[in-house]
Design a protein around this motif. Structure first.
Motif, PDB file in Angstrom:
ATOM      1  N   THR A 100       0.843  -1.207   0.000  1.00 24.62           N
ATOM      2  CA  THR A 100       0.000   0.000   0.000  1.00 24.62           C
ATOM      3  C   THR A 100       0.874   1.252   0.000  1.00 24.62           C
ATOM      4  O   THR A 100       1.815   1.358   0.788  1.00 24.62           O
ATOM      5  CB  THR A 100      -0.921   0.021   1.234  1.00 24.62           C
ATOM      6  OG1 THR A 100      -1.719  -1.160   1.249  1.00 24.62           O
ATOM      7  CG2 THR A 100      -1.807   1.257   1.221  1.00 24.62           C
ATOM      8  N   THR A 101       0.590   2.183  -0.860  1.00 21.77           N
ATOM      9  CA  THR A 101       1.338   3.450  -0.898  1.00 21.77           C
ATOM     10  C   THR A 101       0.488   4.582  -0.332  1.00 21.77           C
ATOM     11  O   THR A 101      -0.742   4.493  -0.281  1.00 21.77           O
ATOM     12  CB  THR A 101       1.739   3.799  -2.343  1.00 21.77           C
ATOM     13  OG1 THR A 101       0.557   3.913  -3.146  1.00 21.77           O
ATOM     14  CG2 THR A 101       2.660   2.731  -2.921  1.00 21.77           C
ATOM     15  N   PHE A 102       1.174   5.616   0.082  1.00 26.33           N
ATOM     16  CA  PHE A 102       0.505   6.754   0.710  1.00 26.33           C
ATOM     17  C   PHE A 102       0.810   8.020  -0.080  1.00 26.33           C
ATOM     18  O   PHE A 102       1.900   8.167  -0.650  1.00 26.33           O
ATOM     19  CB  PHE A 102       0.969   6.921   2.160  1.00 26.33           C
ATOM     20  CG  PHE A 102       0.721   5.699   3.007  1.00 26.33           C
ATOM     21  CD1 PHE A 102      -0.507   5.479   3.595  1.00 26.33           C
ATOM     22  CD2 PHE A 102       1.730   4.754   3.189  1.00 26.33           C
ATOM     23  CE1 PHE A 102      -0.736   4.355   4.363  1.00 26.33           C
ATOM     24  CE2 PHE A 102       1.504   3.627   3.957  1.00 26.33           C
ATOM     25  CZ  PHE A 102       0.268   3.421   4.550  1.00 26.33           C
ATOM     26  N   PRO A 103      -0.113   8.960  -0.109  1.00 26.88           N
ATOM     27  CA  PRO A 103       0.106  10.197  -0.885  1.00 26.88           C
ATOM     28  C   PRO A 103       1.149  11.099  -0.217  1.00 26.88           C
ATOM     29  O   PRO A 103       1.349  11.058   0.992  1.00 26.88           O
ATOM     30  CB  PRO A 103      -1.272  10.855  -0.875  1.00 26.88           C
ATOM     31  CG  PRO A 103      -1.924  10.355   0.376  1.00 26.88           C
ATOM     32  CD  PRO A 103      -1.442   8.938   0.530  1.00 26.88           C
ATOM     33  N   THR A 104       1.807  11.885  -1.033  1.00 25.10           N
ATOM     34  CA  THR A 104       2.732  12.898  -0.519  1.00 25.10           C
ATOM     35  C   THR A 104       1.925  14.053   0.068  1.00 25.10           C
ATOM     36  O   THR A 104       0.966  14.520  -0.550  1.00 25.10           O
ATOM     37  CB  THR A 104       3.645  13.424  -1.637  1.00 25.10           C
ATOM     38  OG1 THR A 104       4.396  12.334  -2.179  1.00 25.10           O
ATOM     39  CG2 THR A 104       4.595  14.487  -1.113  1.00 25.10           C
ATOM     40  N   LEU A 105       2.300  14.471   1.253  1.00 23.98           N
ATOM     41  CA  LEU A 105       1.612  15.576   1.916  1.00 23.98           C
ATOM     42  C   LEU A 105       2.555  16.766   2.033  1.00 23.98           C
ATOM     43  O   LEU A 105       3.773  16.603   2.193  1.00 23.98           O
ATOM     44  CB  LEU A 105       1.118  15.148   3.298  1.00 23.98           C
ATOM     45  CG  LEU A 105       0.078  14.023   3.308  1.00 23.98           C
ATOM     46  CD1 LEU A 105      -0.243  13.621   4.736  1.00 23.98           C
ATOM     47  CD2 LEU A 105      -1.191  14.446   2.566  1.00 23.98           C
ATOM     48  N   TYR A 106       1.977  17.972   2.004  1.00 30.60           N
ATOM     49  CA  TYR A 106       2.778  19.197   2.015  1.00 30.60           C
ATOM     50  C   TYR A 106       2.376  20.079   3.202  1.00 30.60           C
ATOM     51  O   TYR A 106       1.224  20.085   3.632  1.00 30.60           O
ATOM     52  CB  TYR A 106       2.568  19.970   0.709  1.00 30.60           C
ATOM     53  CG  TYR A 106       3.034  19.215  -0.506  1.00 30.60           C
ATOM     54  CD1 TYR A 106       4.308  19.398  -1.019  1.00 30.60           C
ATOM     55  CD2 TYR A 106       2.174  18.308  -1.148  1.00 30.60           C
ATOM     56  CE1 TYR A 106       4.736  18.699  -2.136  1.00 30.60           C
ATOM     57  CE2 TYR A 106       2.600  17.604  -2.270  1.00 30.60           C
ATOM     58  CZ  TYR A 106       3.883  17.800  -2.754  1.00 30.60           C
ATOM     59  OH  TYR A 106       4.303  17.090  -3.854  1.00 30.60           O
ATOM     60  N   SER A 107       3.356  20.807   3.700  1.00 29.36           N
ATOM     61  CA  SER A 107       3.077  21.784   4.757  1.00 29.36           C
ATOM     62  C   SER A 107       3.964  23.004   4.522  1.00 29.36           C
ATOM     63  O   SER A 107       4.985  22.935   3.830  1.00 29.36           O
ATOM     64  CB  SER A 107       3.334  21.195   6.151  1.00 29.36           C
ATOM     65  OG  SER A 107       4.700  20.849   6.301  1.00 29.36           O
ATOM     66  N   ALA A 108       3.571  24.124   5.109  1.00 29.92           N
ATOM     67  CA  ALA A 108       4.332  25.366   4.972  1.00 29.92           C
ATOM     68  C   ALA A 108       4.500  25.987   6.349  1.00 29.92           C
ATOM     69  O   ALA A 108       3.657  25.807   7.232  1.00 29.92           O
ATOM     70  CB  ALA A 108       3.609  26.328   4.034  1.00 29.92           C
ATOM     71  N   ARG A 109       5.606  26.700   6.534  1.00 30.14           N
ATOM     72  CA  ARG A 109       5.849  27.362   7.821  1.00 30.14           C
ATOM     73  C   ARG A 109       6.555  28.698   7.620  1.00 30.14           C
ATOM     74  O   ARG A 109       7.199  28.926   6.606  1.00 30.14           O
ATOM     75  CB  ARG A 109       6.653  26.460   8.767  1.00 30.14           C
ATOM     76  CG  ARG A 109       8.043  26.111   8.294  1.00 30.14           C
ATOM     77  CD  ARG A 109       8.761  25.263   9.343  1.00 30.14           C
ATOM     78  NE  ARG A 109      10.088  24.876   8.906  1.00 30.14           N
ATOM     79  CZ  ARG A 109      10.369  23.766   8.249  1.00 30.14           C
ATOM     80  NH1 ARG A 109       9.416  22.907   7.947  1.00 30.14           N
ATOM     81  NH2 ARG A 109      11.612  23.502   7.888  1.00 30.14           N
ATOM     82  N   GLN A 110       6.423  29.535   8.624  1.00 34.47           N
ATOM     83  CA  GLN A 110       7.018  30.870   8.572  1.00 34.47           C
ATOM     84  C   GLN A 110       7.239  31.355   9.994  1.00 34.47           C
ATOM     85  O   GLN A 110       6.446  31.056  10.887  1.00 34.47           O
ATOM     86  CB  GLN A 110       6.098  31.832   7.816  1.00 34.47           C
ATOM     87  CG  GLN A 110       6.704  33.180   7.489  1.00 34.47           C
ATOM     88  CD  GLN A 110       5.813  33.976   6.553  1.00 34.47           C
ATOM     89  OE1 GLN A 110       4.585  33.941   6.639  1.00 34.47           O
ATOM     90  NE2 GLN A 110       6.421  34.715   5.630  1.00 34.47           N
ATOM     91  N   GLU A 111       8.328  32.103  10.201  1.00 35.26           N
ATOM     92  CA  GLU A 111       8.624  32.650  11.531  1.00 35.26           C
ATOM     93  C   GLU A 111       8.300  34.141  11.592  1.00 35.26           C
ATOM     94  O   GLU A 111       8.463  34.867  10.613  1.00 35.26           O
ATOM     95  CB  GLU A 111      10.107  32.452  11.878  1.00 35.26           C
ATOM     96  CG  GLU A 111      10.451  31.073  12.377  1.00 35.26           C
ATOM     97  CD  GLU A 111      11.841  31.007  12.982  1.00 35.26           C
ATOM     98  OE1 GLU A 111      12.591  32.011  12.884  1.00 35.26           O
ATOM     99  OE2 GLU A 111      12.183  29.953  13.556  1.00 35.26           O
ATOM    100  N   PHE A 112       7.843  34.570  12.768  1.00 30.51           N
ATOM    101  CA  PHE A 112       7.652  35.983  13.084  1.00 30.51           C
ATOM    102  C   PHE A 112       8.637  36.368  14.181  1.00 30.51           C
ATOM    103  O   PHE A 112       8.808  35.620  15.160  1.00 30.51           O
ATOM    104  CB  PHE A 112       6.237  36.246  13.603  1.00 30.51           C
ATOM    105  CG  PHE A 112       5.193  36.358  12.526  1.00 30.51           C
ATOM    106  CD1 PHE A 112       4.658  37.592  12.184  1.00 30.51           C
ATOM    107  CD2 PHE A 112       4.734  35.234  11.860  1.00 30.51           C
ATOM    108  CE1 PHE A 112       3.683  37.703  11.200  1.00 30.51           C
ATOM    109  CE2 PHE A 112       3.766  35.328  10.874  1.00 30.51           C
ATOM    110  CZ  PHE A 112       3.237  36.568  10.541  1.00 30.51           C
ATOM    111  N   HIS A 113       9.299  37.510  14.017  1.00 36.53           N
ATOM    112  CA  HIS A 113      10.160  38.084  15.055  1.00 36.53           C
ATOM    113  C   HIS A 113       9.526  39.407  15.470  1.00 36.53           C
ATOM    114  O   HIS A 113       9.520  40.368  14.687  1.00 36.53           O
ATOM    115  CB  HIS A 113      11.580  38.288  14.534  1.00 36.53           C
ATOM    116  CG  HIS A 113      12.303  37.017  14.233  1.00 36.53           C
ATOM    117  ND1 HIS A 113      13.442  36.627  14.914  1.00 36.53           N
ATOM    118  CD2 HIS A 113      12.038  36.020  13.359  1.00 36.53           C
ATOM    119  CE1 HIS A 113      13.851  35.461  14.453  1.00 36.53           C
ATOM    120  NE2 HIS A 113      13.010  35.067  13.499  1.00 36.53           N
ATOM    121  N   ILE A 114       9.002  39.449  16.688  1.00 33.27           N
ATOM    122  CA  ILE A 114       8.226  40.603  17.148  1.00 33.27           C
ATOM    123  C   ILE A 114       8.965  41.268  18.304  1.00 33.27           C
ATOM    124  O   ILE A 114       9.182  40.660  19.351  1.00 33.27           O
ATOM    125  CB  ILE A 114       6.821  40.168  17.612  1.00 33.27           C
ATOM    126  CG1 ILE A 114       6.157  39.281  16.538  1.00 33.27           C
ATOM    127  CG2 ILE A 114       5.965  41.394  17.905  1.00 33.27           C
ATOM    128  CD1 ILE A 114       4.947  38.526  17.051  1.00 33.27           C
TER     129      ILE A 114
END
Length: 241
Positions: A100-114
């Motif tokens: 059984t194969t599984f789909p590729t999943l994507y995520s995104a991230r970003q940093e804030f410096h406050i």
């Protein structure tokens, strides 16, 4: 320390150290916003954009800007904020033993410096921001204003220079037999270099319990500002004439 004899006389190389400590005046809250894992990079970017907009909606009322210059007004509770470039990554699980194969999943991230000038606001906004879905506090850097940094740099530099001179005089007395009253005349600095180090105390791993420097109350986090320590090292070559 090193010392050797040259045609000019005994050469002494020493490093002097000076310190200055001040209470922190600014706090830089570092946040990371991240999307859920989704089917495409475009979906990940869109999900992250929604989260980062919510963060900006919380921040911007506290850092009003001059429409002409684009700069935050002096004395604003939040002096400045910036964001990193959005980073998109993917995750793909290995196929199961049965093929059984599984789909590729994507995520995104970003940093804030406050950068906060108002520590009470830091406490309340940190609680509000960290309670958002997919937003976590990475750390807090404690800083000084530029004016204070320059002021204590001068103090630490002079202390380091005096420490280097004291060491050179001590060695000249012992190794070259220079009398105390003749040290200033006979021991001369020929070459000087400087390095400086800030220990901008941080509050790492805020969500892992051990070593935390904050108290979680019913409605807010209460951070404990830490001192900022500057160390200056002056390396100098002296010649005993």
């Amino acid at each position: 320390m090193t010392a050797h004899t040259t045609k000019e006389g005994l050469e002494i190389n020493v490093t002097g150290t000076g310190y200055a400590i001040r209470s922190s005046e600014r706090a830089i809250l570092v946040l990371q916003a991240q999307s859920d894992q989704v089917a495409t990079p475009k979906e990940a970017s869109a999900a992250l954009a929604s989260t980062t907009k919510a963060i900006r909606d919380v921040i911007t009322p506290h850092c009003p800007q001059d429409k002409t210059t684009g700069r935050t007004y002096e004395g604003a509770p939040i002096a400045h904020y910036s964001t990193s470039t959005m980073d998109t990554s993917f995750h793909k699980e290995r196929a199961a033993p049965d093929g059984t194969t599984f789909p590729t999943l994507y995520s995104a991230r970003q940093e804030f410096h406050i950068k906060f000038a108002d520590f009470d606001l830091l406490d309340s906004l940190a609680m509000e921001l960290s309670s958002m879905k997919n937003v976590k506090i990475q750390k807090i850097d404690w800083r000084l204003t530029d004016a204070t940094s320059e002021s204590i740099h001068n103090i630490a530099r002079k202390a380091a220079a005096k420490n280097a001179i004291t060491k050179a005089h001590d060695y000249a007395e012992v190794f070259a037999g220079v009398k105390t009253e003749d040290l200033s005349e006979k021991v001369k600095a020929m070459d000087i270099s400087e390095r400086s180090y800030y220990n901008q105390s941080t509050t790492p791993q805020l969500h892992h319990g051990k070593g935390q420097r904050f108290v979680k109350r019913e409605k807010e986090l209460q951070f404990q500002p830490e001192d900022v320590r500057l160390e200056v090292q002056v390396t100098a070559k002296f010649v005993v004439k």
